[in-house]
Structures are given as structure tokens and as C-alpha cells.
Write a protein that holds these residues in place. Structure first.
Motif, PDB file in Angstrom:
ATOM      1  N   UNK A  68      -3.992  11.489   1.834  1.00 62.35           N
ATOM      2  CA  UNK A  68      -5.211  10.816   1.391  1.00 62.35           C
ATOM      3  C   UNK A  68      -5.209   9.358   1.843  1.00 62.35           C
ATOM      4  N   UNK A  69      -4.079   8.702   1.641  1.00 59.73           N
ATOM      5  CA  UNK A  69      -4.004   7.272   1.913  1.00 59.73           C
ATOM      6  C   UNK A  69      -4.086   6.932   3.378  1.00 59.73           C
ATOM      7  N   UNK A  70      -3.397   7.697   4.224  1.00 56.82           N
ATOM      8  CA  UNK A  70      -3.324   7.304   5.632  1.00 56.82           C
ATOM      9  C   UNK A  70      -4.265   8.095   6.529  1.00 56.82           C
ATOM     10  N   UNK A  71      -4.699   9.270   6.079  1.00 58.44           N
ATOM     11  CA  UNK A  71      -5.604  10.025   6.936  1.00 58.44           C
ATOM     12  C   UNK A  71      -6.966  10.080   6.257  1.00 58.44           C
ATOM     13  N   UNK A  72      -7.181  11.056   5.398  1.00 59.39           N
ATOM     14  CA  UNK A  72      -8.452  11.122   4.692  1.00 59.39           C
ATOM     15  C   UNK A  72      -8.329  12.138   3.576  1.00 59.39           C
ATOM     16  N   UNK A  73      -8.943  11.835   2.441  1.00 59.73           N
ATOM     17  CA  UNK A  73      -8.838  12.786   1.344  1.00 59.73           C
ATOM     18  C   UNK A  73      -9.660  14.032   1.625  1.00 59.73           C
ATOM     19  N   UNK A  74     -10.506  13.982   2.672  1.00 61.99           N
ATOM     20  CA  UNK A  74     -11.225  15.193   3.065  1.00 61.99           C
ATOM     21  C   UNK A  74     -10.235  16.295   3.420  1.00 61.99           C
ATOM     22  N   UNK A  75      -9.058  15.880   3.957  1.00 64.74           N
ATOM     23  CA  UNK A  75      -8.100  16.852   4.436  1.00 64.74           C
ATOM     24  C   UNK A  75      -6.902  17.013   3.516  1.00 64.74           C
ATOM     25  N   UNK A  76      -7.033  16.474   2.294  1.00 63.64           N
ATOM     26  CA  UNK A  76      -5.926  16.523   1.340  1.00 63.64           C
ATOM     27  C   UNK A  76      -5.371  17.940   1.189  1.00 63.64           C
ATOM     28  N   UNK A  77      -6.258  18.878   0.855  1.00 62.33           N
ATOM     29  CA  UNK A  77      -5.814  20.251   0.642  1.00 62.33           C
ATOM     30  C   UNK A  77      -5.376  20.901   1.946  1.00 62.33           C
ATOM     31  N   UNK A 129       0.840  -1.202   0.000  1.00 61.25           N
ATOM     32  CA  UNK A 129       0.000   0.000   0.000  1.00 61.25           C
ATOM     33  C   UNK A 129       0.874   1.251   0.000  1.00 61.25           C
ATOM     34  N   UNK A 152       0.890   4.280  -2.861  1.00 61.79           N
ATOM     35  CA  UNK A 152       0.720   5.707  -2.571  1.00 61.79           C
ATOM     36  C   UNK A 152       1.956   6.493  -2.990  1.00 61.79           C
ATOM     37  N   UNK A 154      -0.679  12.614  -1.438  1.00 67.27           N
ATOM     38  CA  UNK A 154      -0.967  11.203  -1.641  1.00 67.27           C
ATOM     39  C   UNK A 154      -1.003  10.456  -0.307  1.00 67.27           C
TER      40      UNK A 154
END
Lengths: 302, 372
Positions: A266-275, A5, A9, A263
Motif C-alpha cells: 500500500x505504502x510504496x505501490x498502491x492500495x489498489x493492489x493490496x490484495x 515513512x 508502514x 502495508x
């Protein structure tokens, strides 16, 4: 730790980062030479994608093979965008070269809005499908779940473009002139360097790289519309600032750091917080190293 | 004598003037509220057209309860603050029933005013679930299915028809997409037959979604449900297929758009998306469209068939109730079936139309096909 994984990523971030780096180079070069943040740069990237779409559509009718279409479309996009870049500079920035620094910045934002609307009017405001111009060779099939041919091509092209650019700036006469102009334009002019030519060349190179980025990314993502330049531009600008605006290795590093950060976030936390995480990183780095990771702190000349 | 004649004329005129409201009371006042100007006018104007066409048709047949129907439009621009003004204006104009409002926010703002005045309101387009489900507004009806119906259909379809238990739910962080995803999550968890293995918002317009796609793979999901619009959906589907993931992709009305198929190309094949039931074969639907083309020379716009259906249902209910008394109209709406442009409908006790709803569509050979 799930290494499989992690590597998925990692390579996802590498692709993304290479994209950012390719566009960030244009920002950082222009800033290095004339201290202008060229906000219309993202639009040049979008124009590159659109030009390639039109060329690819026309060539597709005559049944050219995909690889030939890719090369011709990219070449046309590069020429077209280089011309756009230089025209942009001549129309919107050159007359303002001695104006207060805010004026060319506003002019740049204006050009960005103009180019977006130009594409809406001349082309379309719809999403357009972009043909997949990168064939998937057999030997990449075992790693297709991690990265496809288009991603490999993006990474390879970015690496080649950056290496070539670094060599160009280090070892050619014109590269030397660019470095001199970046350090002190007035002095460079006194020594016989044609600063206008250098600035034009900067726009040619920056816009060409953006065009290549536009073609590769549109082919990877499979769609274009008039607004793609905005987000890509903002992210690339962030990458340039992150790495140290004005510094070419900085733009590359900034792009990769931003790509990986997004990347893994997104992968380990959440893509909600990507930006949020990407820009959080930017804030942190600017607090501790205001000139960016590789940027040189400028001493005020007295 | 001359003076007397003049006095008589004045008196007559005064009487005539006073009689005017009495004349007006002899029409059925059919209020139509919604966005008739501003950014969202394209959502509201087709409803005005629908009301006018239905009124014209009904009037030609002798009207309702022997009275002519008079359409009174009021503009709210889909803004809550203007919606309350529009509602107050319609109440003071003596509207008997009101068709509208168009946007959920504006409808919510205007509803208390209609409730106070005891006027029946029917929206062709306000899809916020709470409008009917809260039970606060017995005078509110609608001819469009509420937002959560789509998610319910999507969840039932994924679990029952496709037999997938582990579901990754994604959305585009927007109101519409996130709402769909949250309802889907709620229904999956309440149903107890499946589980949500991943719940994520993706950033609209991002240059690629490979990290999210890897995350879906890593979560062990058997199916993906996505709430949002076609640009993100096509990117995610294309990247999933590129990374050799052939999980079923179930989405909403925002994806049931031909642009999705055009952009995603062959990767669109097999994608599921829910949308309003296909009513194009209904005779009344055809009639409604033909009437519009004949009168206005163009194809109707958004929510036209729902508005046409709502107009028919409201006027039919007044006729059946035999009066303009709101309690009787509501009773008729709940008990009498009526043939409309969206099918044969009546309303449940919360005000949602029975027999209106969503169907699942699947992309087959480059076209959305309704799954029966």
C-alpha cells in the motif's frame, strides 16, 4: 530512503500482521489436529466482537472505567466464544469425523453462513459503533502518529498469547497429548490419550484467541458488523497457509509476513493492489514451498 | 324483425369494440417504468406511488387538457434486457410521456426505443452523467442531479471555500465511489487551481487502514476527498484522527448517512459530505409526503420526491404545450418553470433540471447541518 515513512508502514504492518496471526492460530491448530479447515473460525472472531460490544454496552451504563470494561468484556467474550467453538465442533464436525474430508469442510462453510445469519437476526445487520476501550496514556503521545495505545496492546497481546501457547504445547502434559494427537490420532488413542478431549481443547484455545482478537480489533477499528469475520477469516487463513498450515510458529510468521506485505504494498505501490500483491505472494510461496514457509513436507505413509 | 334486432346488436357491439381505442385516446397515457419487483423494487415502487398520487390529484382537478390521466406501470427490475421490453410495451400501448426508468443501466438500454418513437422520458433517479451529457437523447430529462455534480461541488468546496490546494482523492473501488473520485480528479486537474497528490482505492472491509492513512500524511495532502460509503469512511476518519491528522475530510452522499455519525462518534465532527439539497421546508414537498402517508399509510421510499416532481413537470408540460406532441412538450419543459416537490425547476437543453442539486453538509454536534 525516507526512514520515517518506512517505520510508519512497518508498525502499521506489524499491527495488521499480529491481528492476522492471532486468528490464524485457530485455523492452524484445528488443521494440525483434525485436518479440517474450520471456515466458521472467522465467525467466532466476529461473535467475540459482538459479545464484547454487548457486555461493554451494559457495563458502560454502570459507569465502569474503560480498562475494567475491556478486561471484563474480553473475559466474557473468551468464555462465550470458547463455548461456541466447542459446540460447533460437537454439532458440526464430530459426527463427520469419519466421513470423507469434503463433508466437514462443507459443514464448516454451512456453520459460517449460519452464524452470520444468526447475528443478523438476533442482533442487527447494521454497522455498530464499538466504544474505544483502550485509553491513550500520556507517554504514548509522542508516537501517536505512528501507533496508538490500541495498536500497542494488539501487538503485545499477540506476542504474549503466542509465547504462552508455544510454552503450553511444549511443556505441559496436555500440550504433549495435543502434539501426539496431531501426529497420529489412532496411535495416540491406543496409548490412552482422550482424543475427544484434546480436540475440544483445541477448539477452546483457538476460539479464545479469536475472541481476544475480535475484542482488540473492534476496539481499534471502532466498529463491528456481522460480516467482519469473513474478510478477517480469509486473510488469516491465507496467513496460516503462507506460514505452513498445521504449524504454530508458521501461523505467526505467516500473519506478520502478510501484514507487512500489505502495508508496504500500500505504502510504496498502491492500495489498489493490496490484495493482489498479498495473494500473489501466497501463490509464489506455494509454488516454491508447497507446504508453506515453515510447514513440513509430509511424506506419504505407506 | 327479431333477426334484424340481433344484427343491430352485433353491429352495435362491434362499433363499441372499435370505439374502444378512441375512448382510450381520450386519456393521457402516463407510462411509469422501473423496478417494480426483484431486488431493487424498493427503488422503483415509490415512483409508481408518486405517479398515481399526482395523477389522482390532477384528475380530481379535471385532468390535463380536459382528459383524465391514466398511469400505466411497466416493470423492468432494473435489468437492461427487461427495460427494452418494458419500453417497447409502453410504446405499443401508446404512452404519451414516460416517467422512468429507475436505474441508469436500464435507462440507457431503453432510451433508443423512446427516441425512435419520439416519446419524452423523464427519470427521477438515473444519475449516469452521459445520459444527458452525451447529447444523443434530446427526449431524455431527469429531476435528479447527475453523478458528476457531486464531485464538482466537492472540488469547488475544497478548493474555493476551504482553500486547500493539495488534495488526496480516495475511493472504495466500487462503481459509485470510484466514479465520484474519478470525476473529482478530473475537475481538480481541469480547474488548474489545485493538484491531486494521491489517488488511491482502498479495500472495503479491510481490518485497518493505517498504511493508507500514513500514505496520505506522506503525500503532503491538505485535504482528503473520499468516494464511497460510510463504513470505510468512518474507519478512515477514525484512523486519521487517531494518528493525529486533522485534515478536512470531504465526501459524498454515501457518507451523508446518520450511521456514519453513529459509528464514527466524536471523530465524525467537522466531516463534510454532499447530498441532495434540503427541500423539507418546501410546501409542495410537505404536500407530497402527506399525500403518500394518507394514501398508503407509510413514509415514502427512495426517489419519491424526485418522481413526484417529475410527474408534476411532465403533466404541467403537456398542459402548457396544449397537446401531446413530443416536440411541444420538450419545448415546454425547457422554457416553463414549474413548482415541484424539489423546488422551482425547468430543464436545460441537455435535459438536466436547473435548480436541482447538491448541498454541502457538515457534521456539527452529532448532526449533519446544511452549509449555505
Amino acid at each position: 530512503m525516507d526512514w520515517q515513512y518506512f517505520w510508519e508502514l512497518f508498525f502499521g504492518g506489524l499491527t495488521r500482521g499480529s491481528i492476522y496471526a492471532l486468528i490464524a492460530l485457530g485455523y492452524t491448530m484445528v488443521y494440525g489436529i483434525i485436518e479440517l479447515i474450520n471456515f466458521a473460525h472467522g465467525e467466532v472472531y466476529m461473535l467475540g466482537a459482538f459479545t464484547a460490544l454487548i457486555v461493554a454496552g451494559a457495563l458502560g451504563i454502570y459507569g465502569f472505567p474503560a480498562v475494567a470494561i475491556l478486561i471484563i468484556a474480553a473475559a466474557v467474550a473468551v468464555i462465550y466464544c470458547a463455548a461456541y467453538g466447542v459446540t460447533l465442533e460437537k454439532i458440526a464436525y464430530k459426527p463427520l469425523r469419519d466421513a470423507p474430508r469434503l463433508s466437514p469442510l462443507i459443514s464448516a462453510i454451512g456453520m459460517s453462513i449460519f452464524l452470520q445469519n444468526y447475528v443478523i437476526l438476533a442482533q442487527t445487520s447494521d454497522f455498530m459503533p464499538f466504544p474505544n476501550l483502550v485509553p491513550q496514556p500520556e507517554f504514548l503521545e509522542p508516537i501517536a502518529h505512528i501507533m496508538g495505545a490500541s495498536e500497542v496492546l494488539i501487538i503485545v497481546t499477540s506476542a504474549i498469547a503466542m509465547a504462552a501457547l508455544t510454552l503450553f504445547i511444549k511443556y505441559t502434559r496436555m500440550g504433549k497429548a495435543m502434539r501426539a494427537t496431531a501426529q497420529n490420532r489412532k496411535m495416540a488413542m491406543l496409548l490412552g490419550i482422550d482424543a475427544d478431549k484434546v480436540i475440544s481443547l483445541t477448539f477452546v484455545i483457538g476460539s479464545s484467541l479469536a475472541a481476544v482478537g475480535g475484542v482488540l480489533i473492534a476496539s481499534h477499528v471502532g466498529q463491528v458488523n456481522f460480516a467482519i469475520g469473513f474478510i478477517a477469516g480469509i486473510k488469516a487463513f491465507t496467513a496460516a497457509v503462507l506460514g505452513g498450515i498445521g504449524s504454530i510458529p508458521g501461523a505467526m510468521l505467516g500473519g506478520l509476513v502478510l501484514g507487512w506485505c500489505e502495508s508496504f504494498a500500500t505504502g510504496y505501490i498502491s492500495s489498489d493492489y493490496e490484495d493482489a500483491l498479498a495473494f500473489g505472494l501466497l501463490v509464489l510461496i506455494l509454488i516454491f514451498r508447497p507446504s508453506g514457509i515453515l510447514g513440513k513436507a509430509k511424506t506419504q505413509k505407506v | 324483425m327479431r333477426k334484424g334486432w340481433f344484427k343491430g346488436l352485433v353491429a352495435g357491439l362491434a362499433l363499441a369494440v372499435m370505439a374502444c381505442p378512441a375512448f382510450a385516446a381520450d386519456t393521457i397515457k402516463f407510462g411509469v417504468a422501473g423496478a417494480h419487483s426483484g431486488d431493487l423494487a424498493s427503488y422503483g415502487l415509490p415512483t409508481v406511488n408518486a405517479a398515481k398520487l399526482v395523477a389522482k390529484m390532477v384528475n380530481a382537478k379535471g385532468g390535463v387538457l380536459g382528459k383524465q390521466v391514466e398511469v400505466i406501470p411497466q416493470d423492468d427490475q432494473c435489468k437492461p434486457e427487461l427495460a427494452t421490453n418494458a419500453a417497447t410495451k409502453l410504446v405499443s400501448d401508446g404512452a404519451n410521456v414516460v416517467l422512468g426508468h429507475i436505474c441508469s443501466g436500464a435507462t440507457k438500454a431503453a432510451l433508443p426505443i423512446y427516441k425512435e418513437a419520439n416519446i419524452v422520458l423523464m427519470s427521477p433517479s438515473a444519475t449516469n452523467p452521459a445520459l444527458t451529457q452525451s447529447g444523443d437523447y434530446p427526449n431524455f430529462f431527469r429531476t435528479i442531479a447527475s453523478d458528476d455534480q457531486q464531485a464538482k461541488l466537492g472540488v469547488d468546496f475544497t478548493i474555493e471555500k476551504l482553500g486547500k490546494k493539495k488534495i488526496a482523492v480516495l475511493h472504495d473501488k466500487g462503481d459509485y465511489g470510484k466514479g465520484y473520485a474519478e470525476y473529482a480528479k478530473q475537475f481538480i486537474e481541469q480547474g488548474g487551481k489545485g493538484s491531486v497528490v494521491l489517488f488511491e482505492g482502498v479495500t472495503p472491509g479491510a481490518v485497518d487502514y493505517s498504511a493508507v492513512v500514513q500514505k496520505i500524511r506522506n503525500s503532503g495532502a491538505e485535504a482528503v476527498m473520499f468516494g464511497g460509503y460510510h463504513p470505510e469512511a468512518s474507519k478512515i476518519v477514525q484512523q486519521m484522527r487517531k494518528k493525529r491528522m486533522d485534515l478536512p475530510f470531504v465526501s459524498d452522499d454515501g457518507v451523508k448517512d446518520d450511521t456514519f455519525i453513529k459509528v464514527a462518534g466524536k471523530d465524525a465532527e467537522g466531516v463534510y459530505a454532499s447530498s441532495s439539497r434540503d427541500v423539507s421546508a418546501l410546501p409542495l414537498y410537505k404536500e407530497a409526503i402527506e399525500a403518500h402517508v394518507k394514501e398508503f399509510g407509510a413514509e415514502p421510499g427512495a426517489f419519491y420526491k424526485e418522481a413526484y416532481a417529475a410527474s408534476l413537470a411532465l403533466l404541467n408540460a403537456i398542459e402548457k404545450a396544449g397537446s401531446t406532441d413530443s416536440a411541444k412538450i420538450m419545448n415546454a419543459l425547457r422554457t416553463e418553470f414549474v413548482e415541484t416537490s424539489v423546488g422551482k425547476i425547468k430543464f436545460d437543453k441537455r435535459g438536466d433540471a436547473e435548480g436541482v442539486g447538491f448541498s454541502m453538509y457538515q457534521v456539527k454536534n452529532g448532526k449533519y447541518v446544511e452549509l449555505k
